[in-house]
Design a protein around this motif. Structure first.
Motif, PDB file in Angstrom:
ATOM      1  N   ARG A   1       0.809  -1.057   0.014  1.00 23.76           N
ATOM      2  CA  ARG A   1       0.117  -0.028   0.190  1.00 23.76           C
ATOM      3  C   ARG A   1       0.978   1.199  -0.039  1.00 23.76           C
ATOM      4  O   ARG A   1       0.296   2.332   0.441  1.00 23.76           O
ATOM      5  CB  ARG A   1      -0.862  -0.095   1.172  1.00 23.76           C
ATOM      6  N   GLN A   2       2.043   1.274  -0.498  1.00 27.11           N
ATOM      7  CA  GLN A   2       3.054   2.460  -0.417  1.00 27.11           C
ATOM      8  C   GLN A   2       2.790   2.976  -1.862  1.00 27.11           C
ATOM      9  O   GLN A   2       2.994   1.960  -2.762  1.00 27.11           O
ATOM     10  CB  GLN A   2       4.325   2.080  -0.464  1.00 27.11           C
ATOM     11  N   ARG A   3       2.374   4.197  -2.052  1.00 24.69           N
ATOM     12  CA  ARG A   3       2.123   4.832  -3.352  1.00 24.69           C
ATOM     13  C   ARG A   3       3.530   5.001  -4.271  1.00 24.69           C
ATOM     14  O   ARG A   3       4.450   5.630  -3.616  1.00 24.69           O
ATOM     15  CB  ARG A   3       1.450   6.173  -3.377  1.00 24.69           C
ATOM     16  N   ILE A   4       3.747   4.651  -5.515  1.00 20.76           N
ATOM     17  CA  ILE A   4       4.859   4.530  -6.101  1.00 20.76           C
ATOM     18  C   ILE A   4       4.643   5.204  -7.225  1.00 20.76           C
ATOM     19  O   ILE A   4       3.687   5.199  -8.128  1.00 20.76           O
ATOM     20  CB  ILE A   4       5.397   3.202  -6.468  1.00 20.76           C
ATOM     21  N   ARG A   5       5.554   6.146  -7.973  1.00 25.79           N
ATOM     22  CA  ARG A   5       5.506   6.652  -9.223  1.00 25.79           C
ATOM     23  C   ARG A   5       6.855   6.338 -10.040  1.00 25.79           C
ATOM     24  O   ARG A   5       7.852   6.715  -9.613  1.00 25.79           O
ATOM     25  CB  ARG A   5       5.587   8.310  -9.059  1.00 25.79           C
ATOM     26  N   LEU A   6       6.740   5.790 -11.269  1.00 22.04           N
ATOM     27  CA  LEU A   6       7.826   5.498 -12.047  1.00 22.04           C
ATOM     28  C   LEU A   6       7.611   6.419 -13.089  1.00 22.04           C
ATOM     29  O   LEU A   6       6.871   6.595 -13.881  1.00 22.04           O
ATOM     30  CB  LEU A   6       7.768   4.061 -12.501  1.00 22.04           C
ATOM     31  N   THR A   7       9.001   7.492 -13.524  1.00 21.82           N
ATOM     32  CA  THR A   7       8.974   8.476 -14.346  1.00 21.82           C
ATOM     33  C   THR A   7       9.532   7.786 -15.693  1.00 21.82           C
ATOM     34  O   THR A   7       9.412   8.832 -16.811  1.00 21.82           O
ATOM     35  CB  THR A   7       9.442   9.364 -13.816  1.00 21.82           C
ATOM     36  N   LYS A   8      10.301   6.919 -15.727  1.00 21.20           N
ATOM     37  CA  LYS A   8      11.017   6.405 -16.897  1.00 21.20           C
ATOM     38  C   LYS A   8      10.441   5.223 -17.296  1.00 21.20           C
ATOM     39  O   LYS A   8      10.161   4.181 -16.752  1.00 21.20           O
ATOM     40  CB  LYS A   8      12.475   6.249 -16.603  1.00 21.20           C
ATOM     41  N   PRO A   9      10.297   5.228 -18.734  1.00 21.44           N
ATOM     42  CA  PRO A   9       9.996   3.915 -19.454  1.00 21.44           C
ATOM     43  C   PRO A   9      11.313   3.015 -19.459  1.00 21.44           C
ATOM     44  O   PRO A   9      12.391   3.299 -19.486  1.00 21.44           O
ATOM     45  CB  PRO A   9       9.813   4.328 -20.821  1.00 21.44           C
ATOM     46  N   PHE A  10      11.137   1.755 -19.371  1.00 24.68           N
ATOM     47  CA  PHE A  10      12.115   0.835 -19.458  1.00 24.68           C
ATOM     48  C   PHE A  10      11.753  -0.680 -20.201  1.00 24.68           C
ATOM     49  O   PHE A  10      10.467  -0.763 -20.195  1.00 24.68           O
ATOM     50  CB  PHE A  10      12.683   0.252 -17.932  1.00 24.68           C
ATOM     51  N   TYR A  11      12.607  -1.241 -20.639  1.00 25.05           N
ATOM     52  CA  TYR A  11      12.476  -2.499 -21.179  1.00 25.05           C
ATOM     53  C   TYR A  11      12.759  -3.680 -20.116  1.00 25.05           C
ATOM     54  O   TYR A  11      13.725  -3.752 -19.206  1.00 25.05           O
ATOM     55  CB  TYR A  11      13.571  -2.941 -22.286  1.00 25.05           C
ATOM     56  N   ILE A  12      11.833  -4.764 -20.313  1.00 23.48           N
ATOM     57  CA  ILE A  12      12.020  -5.908 -19.237  1.00 23.48           C
ATOM     58  C   ILE A  12      11.748  -7.181 -19.832  1.00 23.48           C
ATOM     59  O   ILE A  12      11.015  -7.243 -20.900  1.00 23.48           O
ATOM     60  CB  ILE A  12      10.874  -5.908 -18.056  1.00 23.48           C
ATOM     61  N   ALA A  13      12.729  -8.068 -19.504  1.00 25.28           N
ATOM     62  CA  ALA A  13      12.597  -9.350 -20.323  1.00 25.28           C
ATOM     63  C   ALA A  13      11.274  -9.939 -20.273  1.00 25.28           C
ATOM     64  O   ALA A  13      10.571 -10.016 -19.135  1.00 25.28           O
ATOM     65  CB  ALA A  13      13.529 -10.307 -19.759  1.00 25.28           C
ATOM     66  N   ALA A  14      10.754 -10.605 -21.429  1.00 20.23           N
ATOM     67  CA  ALA A  14       9.284 -11.030 -21.361  1.00 20.23           C
ATOM     68  C   ALA A  14       9.351 -12.444 -20.523  1.00 20.23           C
ATOM     69  O   ALA A  14       8.118 -12.631 -19.958  1.00 20.23           O
ATOM     70  CB  ALA A  14       8.969 -11.366 -22.796  1.00 20.23           C
ATOM     71  N   CYS A  15      10.471 -12.813 -20.313  1.00 24.90           N
ATOM     72  CA  CYS A  15      10.466 -14.397 -19.609  1.00 24.90           C
ATOM     73  C   CYS A  15      11.689 -14.285 -18.695  1.00 24.90           C
ATOM     74  O   CYS A  15      12.637 -13.424 -18.902  1.00 24.90           O
ATOM     75  CB  CYS A  15      10.804 -15.490 -20.827  1.00 24.90           C
ATOM     76  N   GLU A  16      11.882 -15.244 -17.838  1.00 25.13           N
ATOM     77  CA  GLU A  16      12.944 -15.546 -16.900  1.00 25.13           C
ATOM     78  C   GLU A  16      14.185 -15.807 -17.845  1.00 25.13           C
ATOM     79  O   GLU A  16      13.991 -16.454 -18.945  1.00 25.13           O
ATOM     80  CB  GLU A  16      12.520 -16.558 -15.899  1.00 25.13           C
ATOM     81  N   VAL A  17      15.272 -15.447 -17.538  1.00 26.90           N
ATOM     82  CA  VAL A  17      16.458 -15.936 -18.068  1.00 26.90           C
ATOM     83  C   VAL A  17      16.619 -17.481 -18.226  1.00 26.90           C
ATOM     84  O   VAL A  17      16.384 -18.161 -17.027  1.00 26.90           O
ATOM     85  CB  VAL A  17      17.712 -15.378 -17.301  1.00 26.90           C
ATOM     86  N   THR A  18      17.006 -17.993 -19.305  1.00 26.81           N
ATOM     87  CA  THR A  18      16.787 -19.866 -19.605  1.00 26.81           C
ATOM     88  C   THR A  18      18.023 -20.178 -19.137  1.00 26.81           C
ATOM     89  O   THR A  18      19.169 -19.466 -19.001  1.00 26.81           O
ATOM     90  CB  THR A  18      15.910 -19.759 -20.815  1.00 26.81           C
TER      91      THR A  18
END
Length: 704
Positions: free
Chosen positions: A476-493
């Motif tokens: 329940r902590q309010r968070i604001r992310l101001t920058k877009p980013f890429y994240i891996a669609a899957c876990e590292v294999t």
């Protein structure tokens, strides 16, 4: 036979419904009669015994009657837990029906031996061999086997239902494929075959008709009926030189006509495979063909995808086999296809006459084809641009003093600065959003930034763009992310981590010190990422990772690509996992059950599974709720709840990265052992950075 068999006899032979007593007589006649041999090739063209291939245009398969099968297999028949709904394909050894599991309501493909084969001991033995092979293979590019059994004398195999065309039909309907598309299709098939070879399995009948596309464009390898199992004492993947391996069923192949001829091949009793895709050594000594025969067949398939033509098919079977032994591969330009010379060299090497002149393994084919993917091309462009920019900066630095003096002498006050146009950014996301809104926001930010919503890196790892936004963390902590980013669609294999370990000689903490796991089979020692407490595939998430191991992988990939890779912050991980939802689960998660989105205790069988098999969230991310728990970059601490006493409103934390020091690191997400009741985005834990046992996924910044 003194006269030619009838068309009905030939059709029934092709479908496997000819009584065993007639098979030898008809087959012997075909060996001596060119007209009947040609008719058999026409009947078998384009389909063979491929699983899930469509009914041939002749309609011969539709003429099957229920009284031909001792158990009357057909629509409405129940085999075990499966209700048969309709016939979708048939070939020389089996029939394939669409069926559904009566309790799970899951569509499957149900393969049974053709009615005429139920009385053949050898046919049943070969079918059982197919079941054994299918059970070994779990890979995103291989049709998955779910179950097998026998019901009232009917032997059946349950496979993944694939509602799409095979590659032969694709080319027939749409023509030769664009270069990038053809490479992608062949690359997917190569990855699946590489996995099979590592399990000691050689397919021996790779061709466009045995490669199908599912609804998401994934290639699925079919028809394991001709696959050869290497010796049990051979290491997985060590197919070795031609002649070194032994087929567990090769004695049968050499003696039984119905077993040794694949539909579409030349002569019964001598050939396994399909003419036009047979490696020369496989045509001459089918029992000795190793993994490099699959390399050859896949090279022929890639040639077909690029040109729409089988490269060395002539007017007769004998001349076609001779052409594959002696004639050079025609240049792709003969059919008006222009490809990079390096790609044509790859095709030619795959189709080399001598096995020793081909790629040594299918892994090498994968590496060669990956160089022609869009991600690899973008990497080369980035490197070239980086070099050009460096030279330009050097030139500017050398010439800048004289340049500024020139302008100063004119009283201009320095060089001019042209105005730059800026594109207004979309609004940041706000929880709650429905799935359509989340996807639209992702697309808007991709368009604004001039980057793709999904990209791939040099490891073939898919990365999804995550837009900025504001939400309440699960505590329940309010968070604001101001920058877009890429994240891996899957876990590292496992495959991707092996690339790192092989390139650097890196040994994980578990490998150096040994890890102990208390599992359902008791306590196991010396467990590590290569030897976890359960069987795994190269496309499973790598586990038994410490935080240090995950960080070392990120550092290596950063050096490799000159791009900043790291583990996600806890806030980034949860924002990405929520994909706009305010609930603790994915969209309709409770309605569809955990099995739709996550490998958890109720459906995992006590082990991990290949990534990307279940449903993604709205931003295209898989396995956020299960499979492997994932390291984040934050030190662990309870998030501070900064409260304004007057109105009891918590302050918003902007781009938080956790505390600056601590004793343990944070883990997010659930794992294959987690019960469904604890698999929401709120799942959270912490361990010492040296503790092994978990997985991870990575994030990357967005280049401006």
């Amino acid at each position: 036979m003194s006269t030619c068999p009838t068309h009905d006899q030939l059709s029934r032979l092709a479908l496997g419904t000819l009584p065993p007593g007639e098979v030898d007589r008809v087959a012997s006649h075909i060996d001596r009669c060119a007209a009947c041999e040609s008719e058999m090739e026409r009947l078998d063209a384009g389909g063979g015994d491929a699983l899930l291939t469509h009914l041939r245009s002749s309609g011969a398969a539709s003429s099957l009657s229920e009284d031909q099968s001792p158990t009357a297999v057909g629509p409405g028949t129940v085999l075990g837990d499966y209700l048969i709904e309709g016939l979708i394909g048939a070939g020389g050894m089996g029939q394939v029906f669409r069926a559904s599991h009566r309790r799970m309501k899951r569509d499957v493909a149900l393969k049974v031996l053709s009615p005429g084969m139920l009385r053949s001991v050898e046919a049943i033995r070969r079918f059982h061999r197919e079941v054994e092979v299918a059970a070994r293979l779990v890979h995103p590019n291989i049709a998955m086997a779910y179950d097998a059994g026998e019901h009232l004398g009917t032997h059946y195999l349950i496979l993944e239902y694939i509602n799409g065309p095979d590659l032969a039909s694709l080319v027939k309907e749409r023509g030769p494929q664009p270069v990038a598309r053809a490479v992608d299709l062949a690359l997917q098939a190569a990855r699946g075959l590489a996995h099979a070879h590592r399990q000691g399995i050689v397919h021996r009948d790779i061709k466009p008709a045995n490669l199908m596309l599912d609804g998401r464009g994934n290639v699925k390898i079919l028809d394991l009926g001709l696959s050869r199992l290497q010796q049990s004492d051979a290491a997985p993947g060590s197919a070795g030189p031609a002649g070194s391996g032994q087929d567990s069923g090769s004695a049968d192949d050499a003696s039984n006509p119905a077993l040794t001829l694949a539909p579409g091949s030349a002569r019964r009793g001598s050939i396994l495979g399909t003419v036009g895709y047979l490696a020369p050594e496989q045509a001459e000594h089918p029992e000795a063909a190793d993994a490099r025969a699959d390399v050859y067949a896949l090279g022929c398939t890639l040639y077909f995808l690029l040109t729409g033509h089988n490269p060395l098919v002539l007017e007769s079977v004998a001349r076609t086999l001779a052409a594959h032994r002696t004639q050079p591969v025609p240049p792709l330009a003969r059919y008006g296809v222009r490809v990079p010379r390096r790609l044509e060299a790859v095709v030619r090497r795959m189709m080399a006459k001598r096995p020793a002149d081909r790629f040594e393994s299918m892994e090498d084919v994968v590496a060669a084809l990956e160089r022609f993917t869009p991600a690899a091309r973008r990497q080369r462009i980035r490197l070239a641009l980086g070099g050009a920019i460096a030279l330009l900066l050097l030139a500017v630095l050398i010439g800048y003093p004289a340049y500024t003096r020139k302008f100063s002498s004119r009283g201009a006050g320095g060089p001019p600065h042209p105005a730059t146009a800026t594109r207004p950014a979309p609004e940041a996301g706000q929880v709650p959003m429905d799935a359509a809104t989340a996807r639209r926001l992702q697309a808007q930010w991709a368009q604004c930034l001039g980057v793709p919503a999904e990209t791939a890196n040099s490891l073939g790892m898919r990365l999804a763009l995550i837009p900025p936004g504001e939400f309440s963390l699960s505590i329940r902590q309010r968070i604001r992310l101001t920058k877009p980013f890429y994240i891996a669609a899957c876990e590292v294999t496992v495959r991707q981590f092996r690339r790192f370990a092989t390139a650097t000689g890196y040994r994980t903490r578990a490998e150096r010190e040994g890890a102990i796991v208390a599992g359902r089979d008791g306590v196991q020692t010396n467990v590590n990422w290569q030897h976890p407490e359960f069987p795994q595939t190269d496309d499973d998430p790598v586990v038994q990772m410490s935080y240090e191991d995950a960080a070392a992988f990120c550092e290596w990939l950063t050096r490799q690509e000159n791009q900043p890779y790291r583990l996600p912050t806890e806030a980034q991980w949860e924002w990405a996992a929520r994909a706009g939802t305010a609930a603790d689960e994915y969209w309709d998660y409770k309605a569809q059950s955990a099995a739709a989105y996550a490998w958890v205790a109720e459906n995992s069988g006590g082990h991990t599974h290949p990534v990307g098999l279940l449903k993604p969230n709205a931003w295209g991310l898989f396995d956020m709720h299960g499979n492997a728990a994932e390291w984040c970059s934050d030190y662990y601490a309870e998030w501070p709840a900064r409260v304004n006493v007057e109105d009891d409103v918590r302050e918003v934390l902007v781009d938080p990265s956790g505390p600056s020091f601590g004793r343990t690191r944070t883990l997010r997400g659930s794992a294959y052992r987690s019960p469904q009741s604890s698999t929401g985005v709120q799942a959270r834990g912490h361990f010492d950075r040296s503790y092994s046992g978990f997985g991870f996924r990575i994030v990357r910044g967005v280049a401006k």
